[in-house]
Write a protein that holds these residues in place. Structure first.
Motif, PDB file in Angstrom:
ATOM      1  N   MET A   1       0.847  -1.197   0.000  1.00 10.59           N
ATOM      2  CA  MET A   1       0.000   0.000   0.000  1.00 10.59           C
ATOM      3  C   MET A   1       0.887   1.253   0.000  1.00 10.59           C
ATOM      4  N   PRO A   2       0.613   2.246  -0.902  1.00 17.60           N
ATOM      5  CA  PRO A   2       1.476   3.432  -0.894  1.00 17.60           C
ATOM      6  C   PRO A   2       1.366   4.171   0.430  1.00 17.60           C
ATOM      7  N   SER A   3       2.481   4.782   0.875  1.00 18.37           N
ATOM      8  CA  SER A   3       2.452   5.524   2.129  1.00 18.37           C
ATOM      9  C   SER A   3       1.700   6.832   1.927  1.00 18.37           C
ATOM     10  N   PRO A   4       1.145   7.403   3.026  1.00 22.64           N
ATOM     11  CA  PRO A   4       0.412   8.662   2.874  1.00 22.64           C
ATOM     12  C   PRO A   4       1.325   9.734   2.310  1.00 22.64           C
ATOM     13  N   SER A   5       0.803  10.597   1.462  1.00 23.41           N
ATOM     14  CA  SER A   5       1.677  11.594   0.839  1.00 23.41           C
ATOM     15  C   SER A   5       1.154  12.993   1.130  1.00 23.41           C
ATOM     16  N   ILE A   6       2.049  13.978   0.873  1.00 21.18           N
ATOM     17  CA  ILE A   6       1.647  15.370   0.995  1.00 21.18           C
ATOM     18  C   ILE A   6       0.684  15.636  -0.162  1.00 21.18           C
ATOM     19  N   PRO A   7      -0.561  16.048   0.123  1.00 18.05           N
ATOM     20  CA  PRO A   7      -1.571  16.082  -0.926  1.00 18.05           C
ATOM     21  C   PRO A   7      -1.186  17.009  -2.074  1.00 18.05           C
ATOM     22  N   ALA A   8      -1.439  16.551  -3.277  1.00 21.00           N
ATOM     23  CA  ALA A   8      -1.330  17.354  -4.502  1.00 21.00           C
ATOM     24  C   ALA A   8       0.035  17.991  -4.694  1.00 21.00           C
ATOM     25  N   SER A   9       1.062  17.437  -4.054  1.00 19.86           N
ATOM     26  CA  SER A   9       2.377  18.052  -4.216  1.00 19.86           C
ATOM     27  C   SER A   9       3.079  17.468  -5.435  1.00 19.86           C
ATOM     28  N   ARG A  10       3.733  18.348  -6.182  1.00 16.07           N
ATOM     29  CA  ARG A  10       4.463  17.917  -7.386  1.00 16.07           C
ATOM     30  C   ARG A  10       5.901  18.382  -7.246  1.00 16.07           C
ATOM     31  N   ALA A  11       6.820  17.477  -7.535  1.00 16.24           N
ATOM     32  CA  ALA A  11       8.241  17.838  -7.457  1.00 16.24           C
ATOM     33  C   ALA A  11       8.906  17.594  -8.806  1.00 16.24           C
TER      34      ALA A  11
END
Ligand SMILES: Cc1cc2nc3c(=O)[nH]c(=O)nc-3n(C[C@H](O)[C@H](O)[C@H](O)COP(=O)(O)OP(=O)(O)OC[C@H]3O[C@@H](n4cnc5c(N)ncnc54)[C@H](O)[C@@H]3O)c2cc1C
Length: 446
Positions: free
Chosen positions: A1-11
């Motif tokens: 399962m993917p880990s929780p991420s910073i929402p809508a962030s693009r790098a």
């Protein structure tokens, strides 16, 4: 399962060298989308490429770098071995020759790293990156500039030949030189970071050889350090497969080995010990001989600026380039990637925004950079840097010599100084137990 991420962030990560790939992988664990832009065209096979000219030179991977890459890419150690990298038992498989110790006592210190070409390390990392669906890699994509939003924060990057910028919340400058970051700061009226330089002026001439089998040769790798007050040194280092060695001959202050075979061998003969020349005498040269000039170690103190524009993060050589003789650059940037991973994990838990990454990274940067930067300070021992030596340098040299003698005599001290040199433990570990007292006593003897 993917880990929780910073929402809508693009790098966006600019530069697909060791640092760019490692940081992209750290980011991909936590942010919604990561794009890696590399100016060189992609290549399915490991080999030298124009964007990393130093890739044709010896590249040792310290234990600290191996551990950091294993953290980012579980299974990395085994993947390097599978790709043919030569396992080196630390303390035992590399013969170290230095004044007073020819050789330095060999012991199995119970740890290992690998020897291989720089392109092979990148190739193995690239295979891990390619398997990560969260990273979108664009080779053949030179970035022209970092572009700003009206409020002065970073909006994204402009790729050469494209009008519309690629937008992102975070732009990582892993381009090696750092010109994109410095240009961005200058274009927006911001001060450049303070810089420290050590003008070591070192040159490495490198060539690949097939060494004649020799049952008397009891080493896999060889390091020959210079005479006191001199600069001529050698490193002989196995490449993947174990049948070829890359040989680097180094000199400083204008001294360098020639790039023709006879001249190269003649220079090897002038080294402090005959071991490298003996190994090369009947060896077969493979390919051409190349030289790389390294004028100065250079550290940019971005952490001392009042702040970086929001959304901008330089890493790796863009921050700090260090004399390659100490083999630290790849390991340092891999550790910086682990730092990015740790900070982002905290931000996610605390529901804090991506904008907090930059300040937290800069605040923690000295914990990664101070020790390796102090290590390259050993270069002040070169006579041509005498006038630049920091106060107390003579005592630092006496301390180092005394510690070295203790390491030769005592396996535990040997392990500790090796761990520090390999960026596994901090230099502050020297203050544990009674070691400082022992070094002080040894300084009186020496
Ligand atoms: C002669 C020599 C020997 C060395 N030996 C060692 C060693 O033994 N061990 C060690 O750990 N380190 C060694 N180093 C240091 C090591 O090579 C660097 O520290 C390391 O490569 C830094 O990684 P990086 O990702 O920051 O930069 P790089 O590896 O230089 O990667 C930068 C990437 O950015 C790309 N790029 C640049 N500009 C752009 C742009 N505008 N748009 C898109 N892409 C761009 C380049 O093509 C390249 O792929 C050595 C260095 C030298 C010079």
């Amino acid at each position: 399962m993917p880990s929780p991420s910073i929402p809508a962030s693009r790098a966006i990560v600019v530069g697909g060298g060791i640092g760019g790939m490692a940081v992209a992988s750290a980011l991909a664990r936590h942010v919604a989308s990561v794009t890696l832009l590399e100016r060189d065209e992609g290549d399915a096979h490991p080999g030298p490429r124009p964007g990393v000219p130093q890739g044709r030179h010896v590249h040792g991977l310290l234990m600290g770098g191996l551990n950091a890459l294993e953290h980012l890419y579980p299974g990395f150690d085994a993947a390097l071995a599978d790709a043919g990298a030569v396992r080196l038992r630390i303390g035992l498989d590399a013969r170290l020759e230095q004044p007073g110790f020819d050789p330095f006592p060999a012991r199995d210190l119970g740890a290992h790293s690998y020897a291989m070409s720089r392109p092979l390390i990148e190739h193995v990392v690239r295979q891990f990156v390619a398997r990560d669906a969260r990273i979108h890699v664009r080779p053949g994509c030179p970035v022209r500039e970092i572009v700003a939003s009206p409020d002065g924060s970073v909006r994204g990057v402009r790729v050469r030949g494209e009008d519309e910028p690629l937008e992102a919340d975070l732009v990582v400058d892993a381009s090696g030189r750092g010109a994109l970051t410095l240009d961005f700061l200058a274009a927006h009226g911001q001060a450049a970071p303070e810089e420290a330089v050590i003008p070591v002026d070192i040159r490495y001439t490198c060539a690949v050889f097939e060494l004649r089998p020799d049952p008397r040769r009891d080493w896999k790798a060889l390091l020959v350090r210079p005479v006191a007050g001199g600069s001529r040194r050698a490193i002989v280092y196995p490449l993947e497969g174990g049948a070829r060695w890359i040989v680097g001959l180094g000199g400083a202050a204008g001294d360098s080995a020639p790039t023709d075979l006879d001249g190269f061998l003649a220079y090897a003969k002038t080294l402090r010990t005959p071991t490298a020349h003996d190994a090369l005498r009947d060896a077969t040269l493979v390919g051409d001989i190349v030289r790389f000039a390294f004028p100065q170690s250079q550290r940019r103190y971005f952490e001392r600026l009042p702040g970086l524009p929001a959304g901008l993060l330089p890493v790796g050589d863009a921050i700090c380039r260090m004399n390659p003789s100490f083999g630290q650059g790849m390991s340092v940037v891999a550790k910086e990637a682990c730092l990015v991973d740790a900070i982002l994990a905290d931000l996610v838990v605390q529901s804090r925004p991506m904008a907090d990454l930059g300040p937290a990274f800069l605040a923690a940067l000295p914990s990664v950079l101070d020790d390796p930067w102090n290590t390259v300070g050993q270069d002040y021992a070169y006579p041509h840097l005498e006038g630049l030596r920091p106060a107390g340098f003579a005592r630092t040299q006496l301390f180092g010599a005394a510690l070295n003698r203790l390491a030769a005599a005592d396996a535990a001290v040997h392990r500790l100084v090796t761990d520090i040199a390999h960026l596994v433990r901090p230099a502050s570990a020297l203050r544990e137990g009674d070691l400082m007292d022992r070094v002080a006593a040894e300084m009186l003897v020496g």
